[in-house]
Write an enzyme that holds these catalytic residues in place. Sequence first.
Site, PDB file in Angstrom:
ATOM      1  N   ASN A  90      -7.138 -15.749 -17.605  1.00  0.00           N
ATOM      2  CA  ASN A  90      -6.403 -14.899 -16.683  1.00  0.00           C
ATOM      3  C   ASN A  90      -6.125 -13.591 -17.446  1.00  0.00           C
ATOM      4  O   ASN A  90      -6.618 -13.390 -18.557  1.00  0.00           O
ATOM      5  CB  ASN A  90      -5.108 -15.601 -16.247  1.00  0.00           C
ATOM      6  N   THR A  91      -5.336 -12.713 -16.876  1.00  0.00           N
ATOM      7  CA  THR A  91      -5.153 -11.393 -17.496  1.00  0.00           C
ATOM      8  C   THR A  91      -4.215 -11.444 -18.708  1.00  0.00           C
ATOM      9  O   THR A  91      -3.381 -12.337 -18.839  1.00  0.00           O
ATOM     10  CB  THR A  91      -4.569 -10.418 -16.457  1.00  0.00           C
ATOM     11  N   ILE A  93       0.079  -7.423  -8.868  1.00  0.00           N
ATOM     12  CA  ILE A  93       0.066  -7.654  -7.415  1.00  0.00           C
ATOM     13  C   ILE A  93       1.200  -8.615  -7.041  1.00  0.00           C
ATOM     14  O   ILE A  93       1.841  -8.458  -6.014  1.00  0.00           O
ATOM     15  CB  ILE A  93      -1.299  -8.246  -6.959  1.00  0.00           C
ATOM     16  N   LYS A 111      -8.140 -15.820  -3.369  1.00  0.00           N
ATOM     17  CA  LYS A 111      -6.884 -15.275  -3.876  1.00  0.00           C
ATOM     18  C   LYS A 111      -5.894 -16.447  -3.966  1.00  0.00           C
ATOM     19  O   LYS A 111      -5.900 -17.344  -3.105  1.00  0.00           O
ATOM     20  CB  LYS A 111      -6.368 -14.223  -2.885  1.00  0.00           C
ATOM     21  N   CYS A 137      -0.369 -16.960 -13.974  1.00  0.00           N
ATOM     22  CA  CYS A 137      -0.159 -15.628 -13.412  1.00  0.00           C
ATOM     23  C   CYS A 137       1.001 -14.941 -14.142  1.00  0.00           C
ATOM     24  O   CYS A 137       2.117 -15.453 -14.148  1.00  0.00           O
ATOM     25  CB  CYS A 137       0.144 -15.688 -11.919  1.00  0.00           C
ATOM     26  N   GLY A 159     -13.510 -12.618 -17.757  1.00  0.00           N
ATOM     27  CA  GLY A 159     -12.777 -11.591 -18.490  1.00  0.00           C
ATOM     28  C   GLY A 159     -13.754 -10.516 -18.916  1.00  0.00           C
ATOM     29  O   GLY A 159     -14.488 -10.672 -19.888  1.00  0.00           O
ATOM     30  N   THR A 173     -12.732  -7.938 -11.996  1.00  0.00           N
ATOM     31  CA  THR A 173     -12.546  -6.486 -11.846  1.00  0.00           C
ATOM     32  C   THR A 173     -13.840  -5.755 -11.480  1.00  0.00           C
ATOM     33  O   THR A 173     -13.811  -4.776 -10.712  1.00  0.00           O
ATOM     34  CB  THR A 173     -11.956  -5.918 -13.161  1.00  0.00           C
ATOM     35  N   ASN A 176      -2.811  -4.783 -13.409  1.00  0.00           N
ATOM     36  CA  ASN A 176      -2.351  -5.086 -12.061  1.00  0.00           C
ATOM     37  C   ASN A 176      -1.082  -5.907 -12.120  1.00  0.00           C
ATOM     38  O   ASN A 176      -0.866  -6.700 -13.037  1.00  0.00           O
ATOM     39  CB  ASN A 176      -3.442  -5.798 -11.235  1.00  0.00           C
ATOM     40  N   SER A 219     -10.650 -15.342  -8.718  1.00  0.00           N
ATOM     41  CA  SER A 219      -9.487 -15.295  -7.837  1.00  0.00           C
ATOM     42  C   SER A 219      -8.802 -13.922  -7.856  1.00  0.00           C
ATOM     43  O   SER A 219      -8.623 -13.314  -8.915  1.00  0.00           O
ATOM     44  CB  SER A 219      -8.486 -16.367  -8.281  1.00  0.00           C
TER      45      SER A 219
HETATM   46  C1  LIG Z   1      -6.186  -7.105  -8.867  1.00  0.00           C
HETATM   47  C2  LIG Z   1      -6.277  -8.458  -9.488  1.00  0.00           C
HETATM   48  C3  LIG Z   1      -5.687  -9.551  -8.852  1.00  0.00           C
HETATM   49  C4  LIG Z   1      -5.770 -10.827  -9.423  1.00  0.00           C
HETATM   50  N1  LIG Z   1      -5.204 -11.891  -8.760  1.00  0.00           N
HETATM   51  C5  LIG Z   1      -5.357 -13.141  -9.271  1.00  0.00           C
HETATM   52  C6  LIG Z   1      -4.877 -14.266  -8.549  1.00  0.00           C
HETATM   53  O1  LIG Z   1      -4.336 -14.166  -7.446  1.00  0.00           O
HETATM   54  N2  LIG Z   1      -5.031 -15.489  -9.120  1.00  0.00           N
HETATM   55  C7  LIG Z   1      -5.654 -15.675 -10.331  1.00  0.00           C
HETATM   56  O2  LIG Z   1      -5.786 -16.817 -10.787  1.00  0.00           O
HETATM   57  N3  LIG Z   1      -6.150 -14.614 -11.019  1.00  0.00           N
HETATM   58  C8  LIG Z   1      -6.016 -13.364 -10.524  1.00  0.00           C
HETATM   59  N4  LIG Z   1      -6.534 -12.300 -11.203  1.00  0.00           N
HETATM   60  C9  LIG Z   1      -7.201 -12.540 -12.495  1.00  0.00           C
HETATM   61  C10 LIG Z   1      -8.726 -12.640 -12.356  1.00  0.00           C
HETATM   62  O3  LIG Z   1      -9.095 -13.722 -11.532  1.00  0.00           O
HETATM   63  C11 LIG Z   1      -9.399 -12.792 -13.743  1.00  0.00           C
HETATM   64  O4  LIG Z   1      -8.961 -13.989 -14.341  1.00  0.00           O
HETATM   65  C12 LIG Z   1      -9.072 -11.654 -14.693  1.00  0.00           C
HETATM   66  O5  LIG Z   1      -8.977 -10.433 -13.999  1.00  0.00           O
HETATM   67  C13 LIG Z   1     -10.110 -11.509 -15.802  1.00  0.00           C
HETATM   68  O6  LIG Z   1     -11.390 -11.263 -15.279  1.00  0.00           O
HETATM   69  P1  LIG Z   1     -11.998  -9.762 -15.076  1.00  0.00           P
HETATM   70  O7  LIG Z   1     -11.781  -9.017 -16.368  1.00  0.00           O
HETATM   71  O8  LIG Z   1     -13.441  -9.978 -14.746  1.00  0.00           O
HETATM   72  O9  LIG Z   1     -11.246  -9.150 -13.966  1.00  0.00           O
HETATM   73  C14 LIG Z   1      -6.457 -11.011 -10.654  1.00  0.00           C
HETATM   74  C15 LIG Z   1      -7.048  -9.908 -11.288  1.00  0.00           C
HETATM   75  C16 LIG Z   1      -6.979  -8.642 -10.718  1.00  0.00           C
HETATM   76  C17 LIG Z   1      -7.655  -7.492 -11.423  1.00  0.00           C
END
Ligand SMILES: Cc1cc2nc3c(=O)[nH]c(=O)nc-3n(C[C@H](O)[C@H](O)[C@H](O)COP(=O)(O)O)c2cc1C
Length: 328
Positions: A217-218, A95, A69, A155, A268, A291, A93, A45
């Site tokens: 999530n982050t 956002i 998203k 979030c 992640g 990412t 981020n 997402s």
């Molecule tokens: C720019 C950005 C926007 C994100 N927006 C959302 C979101 O709207 N909803 C959500 O559940 N996670 C969101 N995430 C989190 C990602 O879905 C994911 O859980 C997190 O980035 C870890 O995975 P990754 O290291 O592969 O990015 C966002 C991440 C990034 C980098």
Amino acid sequence: MIDNCLRGHPYDWIQERPWEVGGDMANLSIKIGKLKLKNPVMAASGTFGYAEEFKDFIDLKKLGAIVTKTITLKPRKGNPAPRTCETSAGMLNSIGLENPGVSSFIRDKLPHLAKLGNPVIVSIASEGDPQEFVTLAKRLDKIKEVAAIELNISCPNIKGTSTLISQDANAAYDLVKSVRKVTNKTLITKLSPNVTDIAEIALAAESAGSDAISLINTLTGMSIDINKREPKIACITGGLSGPAIRPVAVRMVWQAYQKVKIPIIGMGGIVDTQSALEFFIAGATAVAIGTANFINPGVSIEIIEGIKKYLIKNKINNLDDLIGSLNV
Ligand SMILES: Cc1cc2nc3c(=O)[nH]c(=O)nc-3n(C[C@H](O)[C@H](O)[C@H](O)COP(=O)(O)O)c2cc1C
């Protein structure tokens, strides 16, 4: 295929027979709740928009599923810029859930997504009032092109919400329980890594009726411009993602896997086949790529091919046999 998707059950077309590769067989299909996926790799997402943005770069049909998203009841402009910055082996981020709101999503985005034929998992969140999750789920429950609902209770970038629902086991339980009452769709709960005990929150989601959990999530982080002595992003703190967080994510998948029986969607810092495989071995049934899409839009397809090759090389017929196979 599109006909089936729009008229019959949306996923009738999914092949259940194993994928054939050069005469060898590797079954990549998995189940998450009622949802059958032809392979376990999905777009995370917020990092894939509503898929339209990627259609010129990759064959979207090859993805196991697409997670949208996060959408909210009303449109959101999101947080002020700058909203992202690069960090060592990752990015921050903030956002702030910019999205067009549920009505516009259903009218303008979903028809295009449904035509692709992939299962569409719709991520939802509230802007403060947990009841909004229920209202959104009720609305999406009636739409057959929605394959599953992901509850983004994690979030870190919404103003005024100092404690996330996913940081409190009781609050997580209550929220999932109230959404479960209004929908029979496959329900996935997305958890935050910003907690002491991830397994406790995972258990709460499971006992409230979630069909699966997504993690992570982050991680909340902060980065400073030392010349200006200012934070690099306008909201000061943001969510850290990318390879830097992978060991934390793998650890949390493994810890949750010890406690819950429902499938785990791990994410992640996945950037290639090797990093995706770590998650399956730790206990994930599926993975989501976030990412890394910004660096290489084709990364998910490469990972699907890579998993297939790994299974064949290691004489593992079914992905199921790899899940949670960690030797300790
Ligand atoms: C720019 C950005 C926007 C994100 N927006 C959302 C979101 O709207 N909803 C959500 O559940 N996670 C969101 N995430 C989190 C990602 O879905 C994911 O859980 C997190 O980035 C870890 O995975 P990754 O290291 O592969 O990015 C966002 C991440 C990034 C980098």
